[in-house]
Each structure stands twice: as structure tokens, then as C-alpha cells.
Design a protein around this motif. Sequence first.
Motif, mmCIF file in Angstrom:
data_model
loop_
_atom_site.group_PDB
_atom_site.id
_atom_site.type_symbol
_atom_site.label_atom_id
_atom_site.label_comp_id
_atom_site.label_asym_id
_atom_site.label_seq_id
_atom_site.Cartn_x
_atom_site.Cartn_y
_atom_site.Cartn_z
ATOM 1 N N GLU A 1 -40.887 -2.784 14.034
ATOM 2 C CA GLU A 1 -39.796 -3.266 15.040
ATOM 3 C C GLU A 1 -38.537 -2.718 14.975
ATOM 4 O OE1 GLU A 1 -39.681 -7.609 14.451
ATOM 5 O OE2 GLU A 1 -41.410 -7.830 15.598
ATOM 6 N N THR A 2 -38.081 -2.274 13.327
ATOM 7 C CA THR A 2 -36.790 -1.942 13.087
ATOM 8 C C THR A 2 -36.880 -0.373 13.550
ATOM 9 O OG1 THR A 2 -36.361 -3.439 11.276
ATOM 10 C CG2 THR A 2 -35.047 -1.583 11.322
ATOM 11 N N HIS A 3 -37.779 0.272 13.159
ATOM 12 C CA HIS A 3 -38.002 1.742 13.733
ATOM 13 C C HIS A 3 -38.022 1.902 15.225
ATOM 14 C CE1 HIS A 3 -39.070 6.053 13.211
ATOM 15 N NE2 HIS A 3 -40.245 5.677 13.954
ATOM 16 N N ILE A 4 -38.391 1.124 15.891
ATOM 17 C CA ILE A 4 -38.427 1.305 17.373
ATOM 18 C C ILE A 4 -37.102 0.860 17.831
ATOM 19 C CG2 ILE A 4 -39.215 0.013 19.614
ATOM 20 C CD1 ILE A 4 -41.911 -0.512 17.993
ATOM 21 N N ASN A 5 -36.448 -0.066 17.249
ATOM 22 C CA ASN A 5 -35.020 -0.428 17.716
ATOM 23 C C ASN A 5 -34.220 0.717 17.260
ATOM 24 O OD1 ASN A 5 -35.410 -2.804 18.735
ATOM 25 N ND2 ASN A 5 -35.137 -3.936 16.858
ATOM 26 N N VAL A 6 -34.525 1.324 16.191
ATOM 27 C CA VAL A 6 -33.557 2.498 15.553
ATOM 28 C C VAL A 6 -33.792 3.689 16.743
ATOM 29 C CG1 VAL A 6 -33.390 4.223 13.794
ATOM 30 C CG2 VAL A 6 -33.433 2.133 13.140
ATOM 31 N N GLN A 7 -35.014 4.056 17.058
ATOM 32 C CA GLN A 7 -35.245 4.986 17.965
ATOM 33 C C GLN A 7 -34.597 4.918 19.355
ATOM 34 O OE1 GLN A 7 -39.679 5.411 17.809
ATOM 35 N NE2 GLN A 7 -39.308 7.409 16.990
ATOM 36 N N LYS A 8 -34.473 3.884 19.846
ATOM 37 C CA LYS A 8 -34.047 3.494 21.053
ATOM 38 C C LYS A 8 -32.273 3.846 21.060
ATOM 39 C CE LYS A 8 -37.155 -0.506 22.686
ATOM 40 N NZ LYS A 8 -36.982 -1.878 22.961
ATOM 41 N N LYS A 9 -31.720 3.572 19.788
ATOM 42 C CA LYS A 9 -30.451 3.922 19.711
ATOM 43 C C LYS A 9 -30.195 5.477 19.595
ATOM 44 C CE LYS A 9 -29.247 -0.722 17.911
ATOM 45 N NZ LYS A 9 -28.853 -1.503 16.640
ATOM 46 N N ARG A 10 -30.968 5.911 18.769
ATOM 47 C CA ARG A 10 -31.004 7.261 18.095
ATOM 48 C C ARG A 10 -32.286 8.058 18.399
ATOM 49 N NH1 ARG A 10 -30.294 11.426 14.581
ATOM 50 N NH2 ARG A 10 -31.677 10.556 13.004
ATOM 51 N N LYS A 11 -32.468 8.883 19.460
ATOM 52 C CA LYS A 11 -33.748 9.589 19.613
ATOM 53 C C LYS A 11 -34.247 10.358 18.652
ATOM 54 C CE LYS A 11 -34.132 7.863 23.958
ATOM 55 N NZ LYS A 11 -35.171 6.744 24.069
ATOM 56 N N GLY A 12 -33.290 10.863 17.674
ATOM 57 C CA GLY A 12 -33.901 11.896 16.867
ATOM 58 C C GLY A 12 -34.051 11.349 15.372
ATOM 59 N N ALA A 13 -34.448 9.865 15.492
ATOM 60 C CA ALA A 13 -34.843 9.246 14.160
ATOM 61 C C ALA A 13 -36.351 9.236 14.227
ATOM 62 C CB ALA A 13 -34.415 7.686 14.270
ATOM 63 N N LYS A 14 -36.903 10.159 13.368
ATOM 64 C CA LYS A 14 -38.319 10.471 13.362
ATOM 65 C C LYS A 14 -39.160 9.734 12.219
ATOM 66 C CE LYS A 14 -38.299 14.631 15.887
ATOM 67 N NZ LYS A 14 -36.786 14.721 16.428
ATOM 68 N N SER A 15 -38.233 9.728 11.166
ATOM 69 C CA SER A 15 -39.092 9.085 9.951
ATOM 70 C C SER A 15 -38.611 7.639 9.617
ATOM 71 C CB SER A 15 -38.461 9.761 8.771
ATOM 72 O OG SER A 15 -37.192 9.373 8.244
ATOM 73 N N LEU A 16 -39.249 6.877 8.685
ATOM 74 C CA LEU A 16 -38.863 5.501 8.595
ATOM 75 C C LEU A 16 -37.650 5.396 7.593
ATOM 76 C CD1 LEU A 16 -42.287 3.759 7.489
ATOM 77 C CD2 LEU A 16 -40.904 3.131 9.233
ATOM 78 N N SER A 17 -36.958 6.365 7.356
ATOM 79 C CA SER A 17 -35.691 6.136 6.477
ATOM 80 C C SER A 17 -34.693 5.382 7.130
ATOM 81 C CB SER A 17 -35.271 7.835 6.173
ATOM 82 O OG SER A 17 -34.769 8.223 7.110
ATOM 83 N N GLU A 18 -34.388 5.648 8.319
ATOM 84 C CA GLU A 18 -33.242 4.891 9.094
ATOM 85 C C GLU A 18 -33.611 3.388 9.270
ATOM 86 O OE1 GLU A 18 -31.038 6.440 12.153
ATOM 87 O OE2 GLU A 18 -31.605 8.665 11.962
ATOM 88 N N ALA A 19 -34.905 3.045 9.408
ATOM 89 C CA ALA A 19 -35.417 1.786 9.579
ATOM 90 C C ALA A 19 -35.245 1.119 7.938
ATOM 91 C CB ALA A 19 -36.930 1.627 9.940
ATOM 92 N N ILE A 20 -35.655 1.557 7.101
ATOM 93 C CA ILE A 20 -35.595 1.121 5.734
ATOM 94 C C ILE A 20 -34.018 0.873 5.343
ATOM 95 C CG2 ILE A 20 -35.753 1.478 3.388
ATOM 96 C CD1 ILE A 20 -38.525 2.947 4.028
ATOM 97 N N ASN A 21 -33.042 2.065 5.673
ATOM 98 C CA ASN A 21 -31.695 1.809 5.279
ATOM 99 C C ASN A 21 -31.219 0.620 6.022
ATOM 100 O OD1 ASN A 21 -30.794 3.866 3.332
ATOM 101 N ND2 ASN A 21 -31.429 5.346 4.916
ATOM 102 N N THR A 22 -31.436 0.627 7.594
ATOM 103 C CA THR A 22 -31.126 -0.584 8.401
ATOM 104 C C THR A 22 -31.366 -1.965 7.625
ATOM 105 O OG1 THR A 22 -30.938 0.790 10.371
ATOM 106 C CG2 THR A 22 -30.896 -1.630 10.574
ATOM 107 N N ILE A 23 -32.558 -1.993 7.205
ATOM 108 C CA ILE A 23 -32.711 -3.228 6.639
ATOM 109 C C ILE A 23 -31.931 -3.691 5.457
ATOM 110 C CG2 ILE A 23 -34.924 -4.794 5.973
ATOM 111 C CD1 ILE A 23 -36.594 -3.312 7.623
ATOM 112 N N LEU A 24 -32.284 -2.514 4.606
ATOM 113 C CA LEU A 24 -31.417 -2.733 3.409
ATOM 114 C C LEU A 24 -30.052 -3.166 3.408
ATOM 115 C CD1 LEU A 24 -33.012 0.091 1.337
ATOM 116 C CD2 LEU A 24 -33.313 -2.390 0.718
ATOM 117 N N LYS A 25 -29.217 -2.286 4.480
ATOM 118 C CA LYS A 25 -27.904 -2.661 4.725
ATOM 119 C C LYS A 25 -27.641 -4.241 5.202
ATOM 120 C CE LYS A 25 -24.309 -1.096 7.989
ATOM 121 N NZ LYS A 25 -24.120 -2.656 8.751
ATOM 122 N N ASP A 26 -28.337 -4.425 6.278
ATOM 123 C CA ASP A 26 -28.118 -5.683 6.855
ATOM 124 C C ASP A 26 -28.531 -6.909 6.015
ATOM 125 O OD1 ASP A 26 -27.562 -4.516 9.256
ATOM 126 O OD2 ASP A 26 -29.418 -5.053 10.118
#
Length: 207
Positions: free
Chosen positions: A42-67
Amino acid sequence: MKYKTYYHNHADSIIKSEALFASAFSEITDVIESMNDQKLIETHINVQKKRKGAKSLSEAINTILKDELEAKSWEKEAKIFKEPPYDSTNKKNWRLDFAKDPISIEVAFNHGEAVAHNLLKPVLASQLNHVKKAIQTQMAVIITATEELKDKGNFDGAIGTYDKYIEYLKPYAIYMAIPVIIIGLKAPDSFYICLLYTSDAADEEDS
């Protein structure tokens, strides 16, 4: 999310015997263990909606950790120094990803060339320095990817992984005087990320 840990300078004994360290470290592991496959998807899909270049799980993991770490009162992008020019807002090389007494955290999904600096930043935060300090911690936690997460999470092939961080600890041991915990995140159980090519991309590649 499953993970494995490597302890340096008796970090495991400290976690077991000292309540302040145990409490802070359990907050980190609670967040990691809460990252089940559904939350990652779910987080990966949301990240991709905001930033089309997000291809790996790194941003999803970073987002969850940050929040979730911020919700537990961890300071994000904590400055190590309070003396110019090292305290400037654009000096990210001199910031920690997260800090909360007595632990500092680096989330390390970047290029393998950054392994040494990622290890040394928490050391700088934990020792006296000729530059005036903005923060003082006593233990470092490095959160990174295992090889299996790098592959199944579609990470860049050049990132520094769990094994690389452990490999660096031995030659850097003289500088790594503080307790360090390396956390290697494992791949999700039920899915993996693959890079899809459009027909246009394929045509361009063939031309």
C-alpha cells in the motif's frame, strides 16, 4: 518485516542490560516488525502515485520508518554539529536520519561508496569533536537491505548491503569505538518488485 542483526562492541549485552537502550531499540524493531507485506504494498503504491520514478521498495520503507519513528518522538534529520558551516540546512552529510537519546539511526539504502560515511556519522554523534556538537548519542543503529531484499525489492545494484556494512566494521574497528547494531531487512514473503518495460522503451532499446 523480517530482519537479521549484527552486534558490534557488545551492543547486544547493552541492549539486554540497560533499560534506556532497550526501550529505544525496541521502538525501532517494533516499527520494522509492523511493516507487513500489505503495508509495504500500500505504501509503495501511494509513493508511486506521488513520484512516478519510485521503482524500488526503498521509498516505501523510508516513508514508514519516518512516519512511525516520528510518532514515537524520534527526531528526523538531526544535526550532528551546531557550528557553521556544518549546521547548514543543506549539509545533509552532517545529519543523522533519526536520533533519540541514547541511539542514532542511519537508514542506508544508498550507493556502496557511502558505507564508510554512513558508519562514521553515528560515531561523530557519539564522541567529542573539535566542532561544536548539536547532539550526543551513545549507540549507532544502521538499517540496510540484505542481498535478498536488494534483489526482490528492485533496489539499485550498487547499493551497500548488510554484508558490506559488516565487512567494513573490521578495518574500521579502530574508529568504531561505540556499540553498533547493523539491521539487515529481509525480502517480503509474498511479493517482489519487478521493473516493467513499455513497448516504447523496448523499441528505443532495440534501435
